[in-house]
Write an enzyme that holds these catalytic residues in place. Sequence first.
Site, short mmCIF file in Angstrom:
data_model
loop_
_atom_site.label_atom_id
_atom_site.label_comp_id
_atom_site.label_asym_id
_atom_site.label_seq_id
_atom_site.Cartn_x
_atom_site.Cartn_y
_atom_site.Cartn_z
N ASP A 1 39.89 86.13 124.65
CA ASP A 1 40.37 85.56 123.39
C ASP A 1 39.22 84.74 122.79
O ASP A 1 38.59 83.94 123.48
CB ASP A 1 41.58 84.66 123.62
CG ASP A 1 42.23 84.20 122.32
OD1 ASP A 1 43.37 84.60 122.06
OD2 ASP A 1 41.58 83.45 121.56
N HIS B 1 50.05 92.05 122.07
CA HIS B 1 49.14 91.50 123.08
C HIS B 1 49.85 90.37 123.80
O HIS B 1 50.77 89.76 123.26
CB HIS B 1 47.85 90.98 122.43
CG HIS B 1 48.11 89.90 121.43
ND1 HIS B 1 48.55 90.17 120.16
CD2 HIS B 1 48.05 88.55 121.54
CE1 HIS B 1 48.73 89.04 119.50
NE2 HIS B 1 48.44 88.04 120.32
N CYS C 1 43.78 96.54 111.00
CA CYS C 1 44.27 95.73 112.13
C CYS C 1 43.09 95.35 113.01
O CYS C 1 42.36 96.22 113.51
CB CYS C 1 45.30 96.52 112.93
SG CYS C 1 45.73 95.75 114.49
P1 5GP Z 1 48.82 85.32 118.65
O1 5GP Z 1 49.05 83.99 117.99
O2 5GP Z 1 49.06 86.48 117.71
O3 5GP Z 1 49.55 85.45 119.97
O4 5GP Z 1 47.30 85.27 119.08
C1 5GP Z 1 46.26 85.92 118.46
C2 5GP Z 1 45.00 85.55 119.23
O5 5GP Z 1 43.98 86.46 118.85
C3 5GP Z 1 44.48 84.13 118.94
O6 5GP Z 1 44.50 83.37 120.14
C4 5GP Z 1 43.05 84.37 118.44
O7 5GP Z 1 42.12 83.46 118.98
C5 5GP Z 1 42.76 85.80 118.88
N1 5GP Z 1 41.88 86.52 118.00
C6 5GP Z 1 42.03 86.68 116.66
N2 5GP Z 1 41.03 87.43 116.16
C7 5GP Z 1 40.25 87.78 117.21
C8 5GP Z 1 39.06 88.56 117.34
O8 5GP Z 1 38.52 89.10 116.37
N3 5GP Z 1 38.55 88.70 118.58
C9 5GP Z 1 39.12 88.11 119.68
N4 5GP Z 1 38.51 88.31 120.86
N5 5GP Z 1 40.23 87.38 119.60
C10 5GP Z 1 40.80 87.21 118.38
ZN ZN Z 2 46.50 97.51 115.64
#
Ligand code: 5GP
Ligand code: ZN
Length: 137
Positions: free
Chosen positions: A30, A99, A4
């Site tokens: 993000d 998150h 994860c």
């Molecule tokens: P979701 O669509 O699940 O709400 O958003 C996931 C968010 O995680 C996305 O906006 C993406 O840019 C961010 N994200 C994915 N992988 C990483 C990472 O390795 N580091 C950071 N800082 N953000 C991430």
């Molecule tokens: Zn996790």
Amino acid sequence: MSDCVFCRIVNGQIPSTKVHEDRLTLAFMDIGQVNPGHVLVAAKPHVENIYGLDDALAAAVFQTAARVARAVKKAYTPEGVTLYQANGAAAGQTVYHFHLHLIPRYDKDGMHLTWPAKNPPREQLEVNAAKLRAALE
Ligand code: 5GP
Ligand code: ZN
């Protein structure tokens, strides 16, 4: 959960740009930055989505969200801030570790959420609410 990405961030196995950390939550930038100052507030324990939050974790996440929202307002003076939180692929979730997003917002900044309101009659609202009240029991 070693596979994860957010667990790996919480554990320090991969780098992140941190904003705030406490016992139960981590706030970090993000990587996508929809607008500058776009922050994620994650639960530290691996919980896939909102359904798995216990009361203490839910409270901690929202406490951090409110604190960071005040910081976003102070630091960026955006025209608005959107909280966005997705549970399940149909809702737009891509990382399955709880998150929420805090996104500074501006007029015509290109971020859109379509809102297809159906405006049903009150009797339908009663039916919909009764179903939920039964589920809460
Ligand atoms: P979701 O669509 O699940 O709400 O958003 C996931 C968010 O995680 C996305 O906006 C993406 O840019 C961010 N994200 C994915 N992988 C990483 C990472 O390795 N580091 C950071 N800082 N953000 C991430
Ligand atoms: Zn996790």
